[in-house]
Design a protein around this motif. Sequence first.
Motif, short mmCIF file in Angstrom:
data_model
loop_
_atom_site.label_atom_id
_atom_site.label_comp_id
_atom_site.label_asym_id
_atom_site.label_seq_id
_atom_site.Cartn_x
_atom_site.Cartn_y
_atom_site.Cartn_z
N PHE A 178 52.91 34.12 24.85
CA PHE A 178 53.72 34.73 25.90
C PHE A 178 55.15 34.20 25.92
O PHE A 178 56.02 34.72 26.62
CB PHE A 178 53.06 34.54 27.28
CG PHE A 178 52.90 33.12 27.71
CD1 PHE A 178 53.95 32.42 28.30
CD2 PHE A 178 51.69 32.46 27.54
CE1 PHE A 178 53.80 31.11 28.70
CE2 PHE A 178 51.53 31.14 27.93
CZ PHE A 178 52.60 30.45 28.51
N GLU A 179 55.42 33.13 25.12
CA GLU A 179 56.77 32.58 25.03
C GLU A 179 57.58 33.22 23.90
O GLU A 179 58.74 32.87 23.70
CB GLU A 179 56.70 31.06 24.80
CG GLU A 179 56.12 30.29 25.98
CD GLU A 179 55.98 28.81 25.68
OE1 GLU A 179 56.07 28.45 24.48
OE2 GLU A 179 55.78 28.03 26.62
N LYS B 75 53.39 29.21 22.39
CA LYS B 75 52.52 30.08 23.17
C LYS B 75 52.90 31.54 22.92
O LYS B 75 54.10 31.87 22.87
CB LYS B 75 52.64 29.79 24.67
CG LYS B 75 52.38 28.35 25.06
CD LYS B 75 50.94 27.95 24.80
CE LYS B 75 50.68 26.52 25.29
NZ LYS B 75 49.32 26.06 24.92
N ALA C 55 51.46 40.22 22.48
CA ALA C 55 51.56 38.78 22.70
C ALA C 55 51.36 38.43 24.18
O ALA C 55 50.81 37.37 24.50
CB ALA C 55 52.91 38.26 22.21
N GLN C 56 51.81 39.30 25.07
CA GLN C 56 51.66 39.05 26.50
C GLN C 56 50.21 39.16 26.96
O GLN C 56 49.82 38.55 27.96
CB GLN C 56 52.52 40.04 27.29
CG GLN C 56 54.02 39.82 27.16
CD GLN C 56 54.47 38.49 27.76
OE1 GLN C 56 54.01 38.09 28.82
NE2 GLN C 56 55.35 37.79 27.05
N ASN C 57 49.39 39.93 26.24
CA ASN C 57 48.01 40.20 26.68
C ASN C 57 46.94 39.49 25.86
O ASN C 57 45.75 39.68 26.10
CB ASN C 57 47.75 41.72 26.64
CG ASN C 57 48.65 42.48 27.61
OD1 ASN C 57 48.69 42.18 28.79
ND2 ASN C 57 49.38 43.46 27.09
N THR C 58 47.34 38.70 24.88
CA THR C 58 46.35 38.06 24.01
C THR C 58 45.69 36.85 24.67
O THR C 58 46.32 36.12 25.44
CB THR C 58 47.00 37.61 22.68
OG1 THR C 58 46.00 37.04 21.85
CG2 THR C 58 48.10 36.59 22.93
N ARG D 5 54.32 43.20 23.52
CA ARG D 5 53.26 43.66 24.42
C ARG D 5 51.93 42.98 24.09
O ARG D 5 51.23 42.50 24.99
CB ARG D 5 53.13 45.18 24.33
CG ARG D 5 51.95 45.76 25.10
CD ARG D 5 51.93 47.28 24.99
NE ARG D 5 51.98 47.73 23.61
CZ ARG D 5 50.94 47.80 22.80
NH1 ARG D 5 49.74 47.39 23.23
NH2 ARG D 5 51.06 48.25 21.56
#
Length: 675
Positions: free
Chosen positions: A306-307, A304, A266-269, A264
């Motif tokens: 988000f990856e 990345k 990692a998706q918003n950083t 979570r």
Amino acid sequence: MSTSGNTQTMSELEEYNVPTARKLVAKQQEISVAEFFEKNKHILGFGSKSKSLLMGVKEAVDNSLDACEEARILPDINVKILRFPDDEYKIFIEDNGPGISHEMIPNVFGRLLFGSRFHSLRQSRGQQGIGISATIMYGFNTTGKPAHIRSKIKGKNETAWEMDLSINIKTNRPITSNDRSFIWKNKTHGTSIEYTTRGRYITGKQSIFEYLKNTAIVNPHVRIVFVDPDEKMYVFERATNTMPIKSKEIKPHLSGMEIGDILRLAQNTPQRNVKTFLLNDFSSVTSRLVKEILHKSNVLEDKKPFEITYDDAKNIIKVIETCKISPPPVSCLSPIGDVLIKRGLMNVLEGMRPEYYAPPVTRSPKSIGGNPFIVEVGIVYGGDIPSDGPVTILRIANRVPLLFQSGACAITKAIADIDWRRYGLEQRGGKGIPYGPAIFLVHIASTKVPFTSEGKEAVADLPEISREVQSALKFCARSLRSHLNKADKKEKTYTKFKIVREILPNIARKLANLLDRPIPDLSETISKIMNVVWIESSTKTNSKKNKVITYSVYNYTDTEKSLCVHTKVPKNSVNSTLFTSPHFTEMSEDGKITWAIRNIPPTKCVEISFELDGKMASVSSDNDVYVSGINSLMVIGAEQLPGDWNIKEAQIIEVNSSFSSHATIQRQVEYFGNE
């Protein structure tokens, strides 16, 4: 496939169930959070009439305290309760906080789960944005009457606003009416809430009065005025003008992270790669630690965020569990501190005239699941505290008293598992809550106190918390045991001394009369029999209303004695009288004082006397006296100097006569900020 009797084919069953399934789907609908809590209000603590009345007051007062502390305003809080027929009560709560802007009033009071602290990793009383909205919702549901809110923010040209407010439970949105501006006379800033609710007003351990009293103890910077339904007024005066340390928001800590947390975040950083993500978005992380985590988890540094895959996050968590990570910073916490714990207890419990306040203990920080916490403990003993029942336990979490579900609380269980007979208290079987004239205060400060329910009534029984609570209690209890032993020894020695002092002179006088000889001086003989150094402590108030503490040191031995006497006082209560004593040696930055007394002749007495002034003077007790440079076993009335005072045992400091000079006194006064 054939059928007979009541048996149906598969196709017939499927045909029958199609419309049924569609009907069930049609009935599915989203439930608002307000509707959920309205139907499950016991989860929030609104489970009975008496609890509901208390919970409403508690939520409003907690919000007021949080708002005042964030704005660095010394809180003044007024609480008034009016009783009406049919168990209906009108509650008034007003504060002098920073106020709430007009457009935000409906959301703050009329939407559940609306707040500014839920995602903030720092200590505060309220975090979820539920309590005050739930109070308004419960009041409207039980009486049909909306709450009335008034607020004014600070500013010369700012207008005060007021409105009636309730909650639409289907949409979790506020319903407002009578929204208007007005002139709030004699009020520069603040907020008030007035609501009607059904409840039951009680007295005793789980009452509103008890909650407010305990709140005043652990928040000595607040002034509370309470008017009960019988129109009796109680005032808990402010005990200090010192505001609590302001807690600062920190970043999440890797310790205790779950796979979903990593994914979570990692998706918003905003970070561009995994390396900077771990380094900049978490607290207590170093470049070396990030390299170790990524290397062992086989995750590329420049990947990345988000990856990050499920397997990546799983591997990262496994590696984190094996790494040594520094604990989270404690700037996010605001402990009460030993001085203010004692000040708060003294201020509120003064009418009970306690015999002894054990020096409060503040433990070093620990963490659970990445959330730091600190345990603080204070023990009060004797005086007019009831002695015929279990000790009183004040359970506190983030400066908020916990009054319900004590049996399910980690604090209560930790107390019950200690053998209190070792510390001078009665305990049947060596287990369970001890009996005696004592009050135990236990405070847990954390960014996320692990409560057992949303009602925040008890702390979950986690081993990390239990260990810290027990360690703090045992440390504090050792001081209590020393006091009780000292008091018992002093009483026995005093009885012996009284007998010796009265009987021997009577015998000597009668024998002298019979033999027609002069009455002999028995002072040296009495000293040989007693063979102790007696320290008598006393406190009085002088004409200036200053606290005067005197230590009288008697040498009841047959040789000269030298020793150092020590105590600790609030530095800002000291005046020049401290430095005029020829025995004064030094005072440390934290208020630890040393006097050196050399060569007291047998049967003679030396007095040390000084004044304290200001509000913090009452924190000092004449019982808090220690000795060094002498075998403490032969001293009555003082304990051996604790090792953590960093003063070498048996060190007798040469007294410099210049301490008594006017110039030196003035330098000492100026140095400690008491001109």
